[in-house]
Design an enzyme around this catalytic site. Sequence first.
Site, PDB file in Angstrom:
ATOM      1  N   ASN A 160     -15.164 -40.535  -8.726  1.00  0.00           N
ATOM      2  CA  ASN A 160     -14.795 -41.883  -9.181  1.00  0.00           C
ATOM      3  C   ASN A 160     -13.297 -41.969  -9.480  1.00  0.00           C
ATOM      4  O   ASN A 160     -12.751 -41.115 -10.184  1.00  0.00           O
ATOM      5  CB  ASN A 160     -15.557 -42.243 -10.449  1.00  0.00           C
ATOM      6  CG  ASN A 160     -17.012 -41.893 -10.359  1.00  0.00           C
ATOM      7  OD1 ASN A 160     -17.710 -42.392  -9.495  1.00  0.00           O
ATOM      8  ND2 ASN A 160     -17.473 -41.002 -11.226  1.00  0.00           N
ATOM      9  N   GLU A 171     -12.738 -32.871  -5.700  1.00  0.00           N
ATOM     10  CA  GLU A 171     -12.813 -34.257  -6.196  1.00  0.00           C
ATOM     11  C   GLU A 171     -11.435 -34.912  -6.217  1.00  0.00           C
ATOM     12  O   GLU A 171     -11.298 -36.106  -5.960  1.00  0.00           O
ATOM     13  CB  GLU A 171     -13.453 -34.305  -7.589  1.00  0.00           C
ATOM     14  CG  GLU A 171     -14.855 -33.697  -7.691  1.00  0.00           C
ATOM     15  CD  GLU A 171     -15.812 -34.104  -6.580  1.00  0.00           C
ATOM     16  OE1 GLU A 171     -15.675 -35.227  -6.047  1.00  0.00           O
ATOM     17  OE2 GLU A 171     -16.697 -33.295  -6.226  1.00  0.00           O
ATOM     18  N   HIS A 195     -10.390 -36.147  -2.901  1.00  0.00           N
ATOM     19  CA  HIS A 195     -11.015 -37.447  -2.617  1.00  0.00           C
ATOM     20  C   HIS A 195     -10.174 -38.624  -3.129  1.00  0.00           C
ATOM     21  O   HIS A 195     -10.342 -39.739  -2.655  1.00  0.00           O
ATOM     22  CB  HIS A 195     -12.367 -37.558  -3.316  1.00  0.00           C
ATOM     23  CG  HIS A 195     -13.521 -36.995  -2.548  1.00  0.00           C
ATOM     24  ND1 HIS A 195     -13.772 -37.313  -1.241  1.00  0.00           N
ATOM     25  CD2 HIS A 195     -14.537 -36.178  -2.950  1.00  0.00           C
ATOM     26  CE1 HIS A 195     -14.905 -36.690  -0.866  1.00  0.00           C
ATOM     27  NE2 HIS A 195     -15.372 -35.995  -1.874  1.00  0.00           N
TER      28      HIS A 195
HETATM   29  N1  BES Z   1     -18.926 -37.434  -3.286  1.00  0.00           N
HETATM   30  C1  BES Z   1     -19.618 -36.273  -3.689  1.00  0.00           C
HETATM   31  C2  BES Z   1     -20.711 -36.535  -4.690  1.00  0.00           C
HETATM   32  C3  BES Z   1     -22.014 -36.982  -4.093  1.00  0.00           C
HETATM   33  C4  BES Z   1     -22.806 -36.078  -3.424  1.00  0.00           C
HETATM   34  C5  BES Z   1     -22.451 -38.260  -4.225  1.00  0.00           C
HETATM   35  C6  BES Z   1     -24.011 -36.482  -2.883  1.00  0.00           C
HETATM   36  C7  BES Z   1     -23.638 -38.679  -3.686  1.00  0.00           C
HETATM   37  C8  BES Z   1     -24.426 -37.789  -3.015  1.00  0.00           C
HETATM   38  C9  BES Z   1     -18.675 -35.263  -4.310  1.00  0.00           C
HETATM   39  O1  BES Z   1     -17.354 -35.388  -3.927  1.00  0.00           O
HETATM   40  C10 BES Z   1     -19.113 -33.931  -3.826  1.00  0.00           C
HETATM   41  O2  BES Z   1     -18.995 -33.687  -2.673  1.00  0.00           O
HETATM   42  N2  BES Z   1     -19.644 -33.094  -4.710  1.00  0.00           N
HETATM   43  C11 BES Z   1     -20.161 -31.808  -4.326  1.00  0.00           C
HETATM   44  C12 BES Z   1     -19.356 -30.711  -4.917  1.00  0.00           C
HETATM   45  C13 BES Z   1     -18.243 -30.327  -4.006  1.00  0.00           C
HETATM   46  C14 BES Z   1     -17.303 -29.343  -4.630  1.00  0.00           C
HETATM   47  C15 BES Z   1     -18.735 -29.748  -2.699  1.00  0.00           C
HETATM   48  C16 BES Z   1     -21.574 -31.732  -4.819  1.00  0.00           C
HETATM   49  O3  BES Z   1     -21.965 -32.605  -5.571  1.00  0.00           O
HETATM   50  O4  BES Z   1     -22.274 -30.812  -4.450  1.00  0.00           O
HETATM   51 ZN    ZN Z   2     -17.051 -34.767  -1.973  1.00  0.00          ZN
END
Ligand code: BES
Ligand code: ZN
Length: 933
Positions: A307, A340, A343
């Site tokens: 976010n 993050e 992003h």
């Molecule tokens: N944008 C994602 C979060 C997300 C994941 C939202 C699945 C909705 C559904 C976030 O940036 C992300 O990728 N998080 C990863 C961790 C990352 C370090 C690989 C996660 O949640 O596993």
């Molecule tokens: Zn991500």
Amino acid sequence: MSRSSTVVWACLLWFVAVGSSYADSSYNHYRLPTSVRPEHYRLEIATHLDDDKGFEFSGLVGITIIAFENANNITLHAKNLTIDQTLIQVKSLDGEEQDISLDSIEVNPLHDYYIMKLSKPLVKDGRYLLKMPFKADLNKNLFGYYRSVYTDKSTGERRWLAVTQFEPTAARLAFPCFDEPDMKAKFSIILSHDKKFKAISNMPLESQTPLDENWVQDEFQETVPMSTYLVAYSVNDFEYDEVTLKLKNDVVFRTWARADAMSQVEYAGWVGPKVLEYYETIFDIKFPLPKIDQIAVPDFSAGAMENWGLVTYRETALLYAKNVSSTSSKHRVASVISHELAHQWFGNLVTMKWWTDLWLNEGFATYIASLGVEHLHPEWDSLKEESVENTLDIFKVDALKTSHPISLPIKHANEISQIFDAISYSKGSCVLRMMHLFLGQSAFQEGVSSYLKKYAYKNAEQDNLWDSLTETAHKLKTLPSEYDIKKIMDSWTLQTGYPVVTIERNYIDGTAAASQERYLLDTRTSRADQEECWWVPLSYTIQEESDFNNTQPKKWMECNEGVKKKVNFKSLAPKDQWVIFNIQLSGLYKVKYDTKNWDMLIGTLMGKNFINIHIMNRAQLIDDALDLAWTGDQDYDIAMRLIEYLRQEQEYIPWKAALDNLKQVNKILKKTSQYDVFKKYMKSILDPIYRYLGGLNNTENAITSERLYEIKHKVLISGWSCRFEVGDCIDRASGYFKEWQSSENPDEKNPIPTNLRSVVYCTAIRNGYEDEWNFLWERYQNSGVASEKQIILSSLGCAREPWILQRYIEWGFDENENSKIRKQDTYIVFTSVANNVIGFQLAKDYLMENIAKIYKYFDPDTTKISRLISPIASQMTSEKEYLEMKNFTDTNNEYFSKSYQGVRRALESIEINTQWVTKNYEGIGERLRKFTK
Ligand code: BES
Ligand code: ZN
């Protein structure tokens, strides 16, 4: 039709059936109409956290919209919200006096539409204000605007907080909105709450107004134009640490956590600003907001969420407790924050037009994060390892017929959540790395930066990225002028899979030819029928050069108009010298050589100069040889002779590659009569490295956090060694554990080296009984460190008593308020039991008998169900088990509407195991015996 594709059809039919019952809804397309667009939201929300209204939020949204055409309706998203339609207002902002009244309301539950039919049309180019009141429960489902809970240590009280998780399609659960990524608008957010709480949102607080004695209203600054899925707010009683990054633009960084965890935020407070500064430099674009809050949320579905200006994390992904957390967990924190914050540019500033190009968010964030971590901790030397890990991961996942292209059509919300998978993340990251390496540093960096600048505050699709990169690469002359990036990269992003390149050498005249075909694990499909081809950057080196630094392609294997063409080499290498293709795994392809070339490679690997072959290529040779043996493309003998060199290998990456492959053989053999021989073989290859690394000893002082991969190596090897009873591994593990058990205050004093805890706990539980289990379960409950709790949870599944394991699974799905296991962690419990040879049957039965309950437990995030199916399927190895899983998933079709991709992959993996057993089981004993020393 193949068996796995019937599942897809069944799923599709199910959607059509559901869809058709709303066919008479006036609007049934999966995308919002383009006749109106939001420009600004004024969002007022009152949050009730355990007060006289219980857990509830209520609000009023005022959306300024622009009509792009005359329109009779306004259609937006709303789900599970109570909306009093008599209070909806629509009025013109262009001077017309009268409000527009509503004729009627229609809802389309298939696409979550709330359709307002107007008494008078909106006029093209007109601006209007739409006001809608709404309210809903502050649920515990981890999506939308939800509540989380923790226990305050000093008082023992339960404390509540409220927080949002909107990606991909849950903003509509929190307020009525145009919930698509290209409907960007500015947001003014106003949160009212009991004054004992604090409120935070994307932007800094502008003003606070008391509403009555106990109630305050916080108004936040207006945001920049942004997508709904990035809106965030939280009402909580947390504390924070503040760091102001002394940069050009003074971004204020605050790291928030529950009071008891504030001692664990320091590291995150260092990583955040430092990596943000790095990104500002490499992208040449300032972070546009005045502040970033990063907050550790006790109940959180994903790992973290980007976010804009308010990044939310699971506790394990943000908090690092010195002297308690392992170095790997520190690495995880660095890596998640870097992801993050990447992003904030890739995703937040420039957003994909539609979920089809989700990989532009997730692939980029993954790749850029690996550069970010390398910058934060050059001493970790993590870039190589992360690149190899991603590539090897994709070699397996994308060799399935049931895999999918990186960029793919998305027509329903159920499909969106399923593409947050290895293809979008790891394959996305791999192909970006491949492009980075063949374009060179300046062209990649400049091209990417110009793309970000061009589409800032807007939306883009992959073609826009290709255009920017082609332009820059031609300008800098790092790409032949007759090539363009789109042509090359489309072959990687629009097609499923990747190639295996076969090198045929003529040892008489020195010529060679390279050809390609898709690599598939399912060997019943004829390779020759695979028509796909890819643009393959061919880098290589020969023995006497051994130049592993130059990753530039020496030749391209072209794929014009999808036509495969062999590449010929006039003189590739002298006949007594090996050749290695795909330097540092810079391309996403496997390589198949002839036996003579393999023999020469094995010769070098077995000799004293084996380190002349780059560490990433040593891992590549292991993985390629084992995969090609698995599929019968090459004889197992080559692979087995090759991995013999491991007896002198001391580095982590090659060992990781080998053990990841052997893990699957282990899964297949562990319930067979041949396991005895396999165990002896494993013992014989693990023994020297276990000794070399000093066994399972306390190396806390010798191994500092500087040497991340030495630590990871030790953990990997000792984990396997304790499992296969190598050396004194089990004794030492039990010794450590006993010492802890006899500690006077075990919650304060734990003598087990932090990095070895995962191995020690699991080994002690596996070889112990109720006392050990209960002791560890108690530590779990008392620990305030999430990473420690996570290690304990996965270790508790190592037990051997069926009743303990059964009870543990049941606790994992406990819906009770007092459940000790959070919903976010259930898969850890389930997976650890399922991977246990005794737990497997229990886990499988639980899954199959309780699927309806499990579905309800995860709803609305039922994509998580695929995480339960996969460990079960990966251990199924026969036609009979295939039919069992097939039958189960077919008859319970309705529960897999958001996990059918996982189901298809699972079924294919059983088929692949079965094929392996048919081909190899018989001869395996003899072969293993031959190589056991
Ligand atoms: N944008 C994602 C979060 C997300 C994941 C939202 C699945 C909705 C559904 C976030 O940036 C992300 O990728 N998080 C990863 C961790 C990352 C370090 C690989 C996660 O949640 O596993
Ligand atoms: Zn991500």
